[in-house]
Write an enzyme that holds these catalytic residues in place. Structure first.
Site, PDB file in Angstrom:
ATOM      1  N   LYS A   1      10.377  -4.155  -3.347  1.00 50.02           N
ATOM      2  CA  LYS A   1       9.191  -4.014  -4.166  1.00 50.02           C
ATOM      3  C   LYS A   1       8.572  -2.642  -3.901  1.00 50.02           C
ATOM      4  O   LYS A   1       8.881  -2.073  -2.862  1.00 50.02           O
ATOM      5  CB  LYS A   1       8.189  -5.129  -3.890  1.00 50.02           C
TER       6      LYS A   1
ATOM      7  N   HIS B   1       9.593 -10.572  -0.325  1.00 51.60           N
ATOM      8  CA  HIS B   1       9.900 -11.125   1.000  1.00 51.60           C
ATOM      9  C   HIS B   1       9.161 -12.436   1.264  1.00 51.60           C
ATOM     10  O   HIS B   1       9.543 -13.199   2.143  1.00 51.60           O
ATOM     11  CB  HIS B   1       9.675 -10.093   2.109  1.00 51.60           C
TER      12      HIS B   1
ATOM     13  N   HIS C   1       3.534 -11.514  -4.514  1.00 52.13           N
ATOM     14  CA  HIS C   1       3.449 -12.600  -3.531  1.00 52.13           C
ATOM     15  C   HIS C   1       2.577 -13.782  -3.983  1.00 52.13           C
ATOM     16  O   HIS C   1       2.985 -14.935  -3.894  1.00 52.13           O
ATOM     17  CB  HIS C   1       2.915 -12.077  -2.199  1.00 52.13           C
TER      18      HIS C   1
ATOM     19  N   LYS D   1      -7.752  -7.418   2.492  1.00 47.85           N
ATOM     20  CA  LYS D   1      -7.496  -6.714   3.755  1.00 47.85           C
ATOM     21  C   LYS D   1      -8.812  -6.745   4.528  1.00 47.85           C
ATOM     22  O   LYS D   1      -9.887  -6.882   3.940  1.00 47.85           O
ATOM     23  CB  LYS D   1      -7.131  -5.253   3.503  1.00 47.85           C
TER      24      LYS D   1
HETATM   25  C1  BG6 Z   1       3.489  -6.078   1.416  1.00 42.94           C
HETATM   26  C2  BG6 Z   1       2.252  -5.321   1.016  1.00 42.94           C
HETATM   27  O1  BG6 Z   1       4.272  -6.383   0.303  1.00 42.94           O
HETATM   28  O2  BG6 Z   1       3.119  -7.304   2.054  1.00 42.94           O
HETATM   29  C3  BG6 Z   1       1.356  -5.078   2.226  1.00 42.94           C
HETATM   30  O3  BG6 Z   1       2.635  -4.072   0.464  1.00 42.94           O
HETATM   31  C4  BG6 Z   1       1.063  -6.392   2.946  1.00 42.94           C
HETATM   32  O4  BG6 Z   1       0.136  -4.463   1.844  1.00 42.94           O
HETATM   33  C5  BG6 Z   1       2.361  -7.127   3.230  1.00 42.94           C
HETATM   34  O5  BG6 Z   1       0.383  -6.071   4.148  1.00 42.94           O
HETATM   35  C6  BG6 Z   1       2.067  -8.517   3.787  1.00 42.94           C
HETATM   36  O6  BG6 Z   1       3.265  -9.101   4.211  1.00 42.94           O
HETATM   37  P1  BG6 Z   1       3.263 -10.168   5.361  1.00 42.94           P
HETATM   38  O7  BG6 Z   1       4.658 -10.670   5.418  1.00 42.94           O
HETATM   39  O8  BG6 Z   1       2.828  -9.476   6.621  1.00 42.94           O
HETATM   40  O9  BG6 Z   1       2.263 -11.218   4.961  1.00 42.94           O
END
Ligand code: BG6
Length: 490
Positions: A153, A183, A245, A335
């Site tokens: 992504k 992911h 996500h 965030k």
């Molecule tokens: C990423 C975003 O796709 O996912 C980030 O670009 C974010 O900003 C991250 O922090 C969060 O992933 P995870 O697996 O830590 O929840």
């Protein structure tokens, strides 16, 4: 059969932090097919051994307890490095010759077909060029074994760019050769939602508008933007977290059971959810969304003066279909929040009538909390009587923790699942072209409305909270409460 995994953008952080440790752990578990070759490609110049040595150090750090020097030596014999420039066709031709060489070395007498997975972990601006060159150099031709491409992504920055990227990928690869990463789909608990919903009979009858009051999907992150300001400010939370996500989590929560657990049938059902999401229009952009920015964002490196990019957002979405009509899905991410937690809360309706008189408090409606991270598990909330009292009730919980049921061993990182699935040709946990485009079709109008003169106010919030207080007020006005609880399971 020997397969090759070719990583473009090999000198980047993702390769050393996630991809190589994931491949190493698959190797330790005996899941990496045959003598799979791993070839890193980027512009920097490295000898094979030099690259292996640098990866040894990072893998020891990120593969946790799985790291063992002797196993690493065996694994790393199949790790190679080829320097190359993504804009240069000759470098792709040279890469092809190198792959032929190391694969021939490994081909069995009976089967000389070698599969290849190309992982694009480069800057997104280079995806189209890389794919075009893979096509032109013949590296996408699957006459002698499968050829697949994994794309990280972000997949485009809006509907138009996603469509154009899809079009140009389709000139070199068929859709069934393309694996678009999100992911979140590789996370164990996300996959467990399939098991929870489709391997149990007790949830299905209540998983609908008759019993569910609303659904909250929260991805809260404690981290702030830090040094990612340059990228983040052009993206904002809707592109960075929601288009991918959050909508993925919503699709899996809301979808109908597929006829079989098969990549195209699973994705057909997910796509139907996107089709059913009601498009926001007119006043919806103000009434059904909340925007926020944490105080201090403007001081982050790379953030332009006066930026109004959101670091927090809430969207209230509806699925116009028989199962979910009238049930709001509250999607929230931010965030600089109070803690890191990703949870899906299914809030059930209140009992229709309370038979107990003089109760000091109303019972809460039941809740099912699916905690995706940091610890993976499920918690059920229900009312029980306070012992030795009149008919006083309190909320009790039933906890299920994955870690506890996995012999205390940590769960595999999402990249292990996704890399393995791509090698095995299972695209169920990857996004399809129509899915990505439909998701942009939902998010684009909201971004446009937020960039227009009629944009709803941008609320500021202090870090370490659950976003702006306005988001809490907004929820109260709907006679609902956020489930603002840091990880319910540890
Ligand atoms: C990423 C975003 O796709 O996912 C980030 O670009 C974010 O900003 C991250 O922090 C969060 O992933 P995870 O697996 O830590 O929840």
């Amino acid at each position: 059969m020997a397969d090759s995994i070719v990583i473009f953008g090999a000198s980047g952080d993702l390769t050393s932090r996630k991809l190589i440790p994931a491949l190493y752990q698959l190797f330790v578990k005996g899941r990496l097919p045959g003598n799979s070759r791993i070839v890193g490609v980027s512009r920097s110049k490295f000898e094979h051994q030099q690259w292996r040595d640098s990866l040894r150090e990072t893998t020891a750090r990120y593969a946790d307890d799985a790291f063992d020097a002797v196993t690493w030596d065996t694994f790393s014999k199949n790790v190679f490095y080829q320097s190359g420039d993504i804009t240069n066709l000759e470098d792709f031709v040279a890469l092809g010759a190198f792959l032929d060489l190391i694969e021939k070395d490994n081909a069995s007498e009976t089967d000389d077909r070698c599969g290849r997975v190309y992982y694009l972990s480069t800057m997104p601006q280079l995806y189209e060029t890389a794919i075009q060159k893979l096509g032109e150099s013949g590296l996408a031709d699957d006459a002698n074994g499968f050829r697949r491409v994994i794309i990280e992504k972000p997949f485009g920055t809006d509907l138009k760019t996603a469509q154009s990227l899809n079009q140009s990928i389709h000139t070199s690869f068929r859709e069934d050769q393309i694996y678009r990463i999100d992911h979140y789909l590789g996370k164990e608990t996300v996959q467990n939602i399939f098991a929870l919903r489709f391997a149990n009979s007790i949830f299905e009858p209540i998983w609908n508008r008759n019993y569910v009051d609303h659904v909250q999907i929260t991805v809260a992150e404690e981290v702030v933007i830090g040094r990612r300001g340059g990228y983040y400010d052009t993206s904002g939370i809707l592109r960075d977290m929601f288009q991918n996500h959050l909508l993925q989590l919503m699709m899996i929560t809301a979808m109908e059971p597929p006829a079989r657990y098969d990549a195209s049938l699973v994705r057909d059902e997910k796509v139907k959810v996107l089709h059913s999401i009601r498009k926001m229009t007119g006043g919806d952009f103000a009434s059904d969304t909340v925007r926020g920015q944490y105080s201090g964002y403007l001081d982050e490196q790379g953030v332009p003066v006066g930026s109004s990019t959101e670091t927090f957002a809430v969207l209230k979405l509806f699925c116009d279909n028989w199962r979910w009509q009238g049930v709001p899905f509250y999607l929230r991410s931010g965030k600089g929040m109070s803690c890191r937690t990703t949870q899906i809360v299914i809030q059930f309706k209140q009992v229709p009538y309370i038979v107990f008189e003089d109760m000091p408090r109303e019972p809460i409606g039941n809740r099912l909390v699916i905690q995706v991270q940091p610890a993976e598990g499920i918690q059920m909330h229900f009312e029980t009587k306070v012992p030795d009292s009149e008919m006083k009730t309190r909320t009790s919980t039933l906890d299920f923790s994955f870690q506890g049921k996995n012999g205390g061993k940590s769960l595999p990182d999402a990249y292990q699942r996704l890399l393995l699935d791509s090698l095995n040709g299972d695209a169920s946990l990857f996004a399809r072209s129509d899915e990505v485009e439909l998701a942009w079709g939902i998010i684009d109008p909201i971004i446009a409305a937020w960039n227009s003169p009629a944009a709803p106010a941008l609320h500021h919030y202090e870090t370490g909270l659950w976003g702006p207080t306005e988001a809490t007020e907004w929820m109260r006005e709907q006679h609902r409460e956020w489930f603002d609880v840091c990880p319910v399971l540890r």
